[in-house]
Scaffold this motif. Structure first.
Motif, short mmCIF file in Angstrom:
data_model
loop_
_atom_site.label_atom_id
_atom_site.label_comp_id
_atom_site.label_asym_id
_atom_site.label_seq_id
_atom_site.Cartn_x
_atom_site.Cartn_y
_atom_site.Cartn_z
N LYS A 1 0.09 -3.90 -7.80
CA LYS A 1 1.05 -4.05 -6.70
C LYS A 1 0.33 -4.65 -5.48
O LYS A 1 -0.73 -4.17 -5.08
CB LYS A 1 1.62 -2.68 -6.34
CG LYS A 1 2.70 -2.73 -5.31
CD LYS A 1 3.27 -1.34 -5.05
CE LYS A 1 4.27 -1.40 -3.92
NZ LYS A 1 4.69 -0.09 -3.48
N LYS A 2 0.93 -5.68 -4.91
CA LYS A 2 0.34 -6.33 -3.74
C LYS A 2 0.84 -5.68 -2.46
O LYS A 2 2.01 -5.31 -2.37
CB LYS A 2 0.69 -7.82 -3.72
CG LYS A 2 0.03 -8.62 -4.83
CD LYS A 2 0.32 -10.09 -4.67
CE LYS A 2 -0.20 -10.92 -5.80
NZ LYS A 2 -1.62 -10.87 -6.05
N SER A 3 -0.06 -5.54 -1.51
CA SER A 3 0.32 -5.01 -0.19
C SER A 3 -0.67 -5.54 0.84
O SER A 3 -1.73 -6.05 0.49
CB SER A 3 0.31 -3.48 -0.19
OG SER A 3 -1.01 -3.01 -0.40
N MET A 4 -0.30 -5.41 2.10
CA MET A 4 -1.20 -5.81 3.18
C MET A 4 -1.96 -4.58 3.65
O MET A 4 -1.37 -3.52 3.86
CB MET A 4 -0.42 -6.43 4.33
CG MET A 4 0.35 -7.70 3.95
SD MET A 4 -0.69 -9.01 3.28
CE MET A 4 -1.42 -9.63 4.79
N GLU B 1 -9.09 -4.82 5.18
CA GLU B 1 -10.25 -5.15 4.37
C GLU B 1 -11.45 -4.54 5.08
O GLU B 1 -11.68 -4.79 6.27
CB GLU B 1 -10.40 -6.67 4.31
CG GLU B 1 -11.62 -7.15 3.55
CD GLU B 1 -11.69 -8.67 3.56
OE1 GLU B 1 -11.27 -9.26 2.55
OE2 GLU B 1 -12.14 -9.24 4.58
N LYS C 1 -5.54 -8.04 5.23
CA LYS C 1 -5.57 -8.97 4.09
C LYS C 1 -4.66 -8.46 2.99
O LYS C 1 -4.36 -7.27 2.91
CB LYS C 1 -7.00 -9.09 3.53
CG LYS C 1 -8.04 -9.50 4.54
CD LYS C 1 -7.87 -10.93 4.98
CE LYS C 1 -8.96 -11.32 5.98
NZ LYS C 1 -8.78 -12.63 6.53
N GLU C 2 -4.25 -9.37 2.12
CA GLU C 2 -3.45 -8.97 0.96
C GLU C 2 -4.39 -8.31 -0.04
O GLU C 2 -5.46 -8.81 -0.34
CB GLU C 2 -2.78 -10.18 0.32
CG GLU C 2 -1.85 -9.79 -0.81
CD GLU C 2 -1.09 -10.96 -1.38
OE1 GLU C 2 0.09 -11.14 -1.03
OE2 GLU C 2 -1.70 -11.71 -2.18
N LYS C 3 -3.96 -7.14 -0.51
CA LYS C 3 -4.75 -6.38 -1.48
C LYS C 3 -3.88 -6.10 -2.69
O LYS C 3 -2.66 -6.03 -2.57
CB LYS C 3 -5.20 -5.06 -0.86
CG LYS C 3 -6.04 -5.22 0.38
CD LYS C 3 -6.17 -3.92 1.11
CE LYS C 3 -7.59 -3.47 1.08
NZ LYS C 3 -7.80 -2.17 1.70
N THR C 4 -4.51 -5.90 -3.82
CA THR C 4 -3.77 -5.54 -5.04
C THR C 4 -4.32 -4.23 -5.56
O THR C 4 -5.52 -4.09 -5.77
CB THR C 4 -3.93 -6.64 -6.11
OG1 THR C 4 -3.51 -7.89 -5.56
CG2 THR C 4 -3.09 -6.33 -7.33
#
Length: 155
Positions: free
Chosen positions: A114-117, A120, A107-110
């Motif tokens: 900064k956003k990254s994959m 989860e 999932k995309e995380k912040t």
């Protein structure tokens, strides 16, 4: 690629694991399996989660249930993490994210804006015939291992 769903058989898989072996679902036929996905070896939340599952390992074994931890870390990091924490269960290395995608945990995380994959934190309970029976997504570590144990007892 197929993604898993509750009430359906989980496709077999095989990944490199600690202990210089490959492990897959078929290795656990006849036993229930807890598959828990965690973001990164040797980080505070992941260490606590692993310790919690470790503390209840005997109780899981008593109800015919094995545990496997999964992250994208390599085997060397896994071996160090497992050894340092004394985990009685194995860790799977999913560097290619094959299993992570099957269970839809990337999932995309912040973090720090900064956003990254990333993974989860998620846990899946598979019955002794390979059918997915329960899932926990966006897991909060506190009390989680106990909740999974209760679900395994109820199966």
């Amino acid at each position: 690629m197929t993604t898993v769903s509750i009430g359906k058989k989980v496709p077999d898989f095989s990944l490199p694991a600690t202990g210089d072996q490959d492990l897959g679902l078929s290795d656990f036929r006849g036993r229930k399996l807890v598959l828990y996905f965690y973001p990164k070896d040797s980080t505070p939340g992941c260490t606590t989660e692993g310790r919690d599952f470790s503390a209840l390992h005997q109780e899981f074994q008593a109800v015919n249930t094995d545990i496997l931890g999964v992250s994208r870390d390599g085997l060397k990091a896994h071996e160090n993490f497992r050894s340092k924490q004394g985990f009685p269960f194995h860790l799977l290395s999913d560097k290619d994210e094959e299993l992570c995608r099957m269970f839809d945990v990337i999932k995309e995380k912040t973090m720090f804006g900064k956003k990254s994959m990333g993974i989860e934190r998620s846990t899946f309970l598979i019955d002794d015939e390979g059918v997915l029976r329960q899932e926990w997504r966006k897991v909060k570590v506190k009390g989680h291992a106990e909740e999974v144990l209760e679900a395994a007892k109820a199966l």
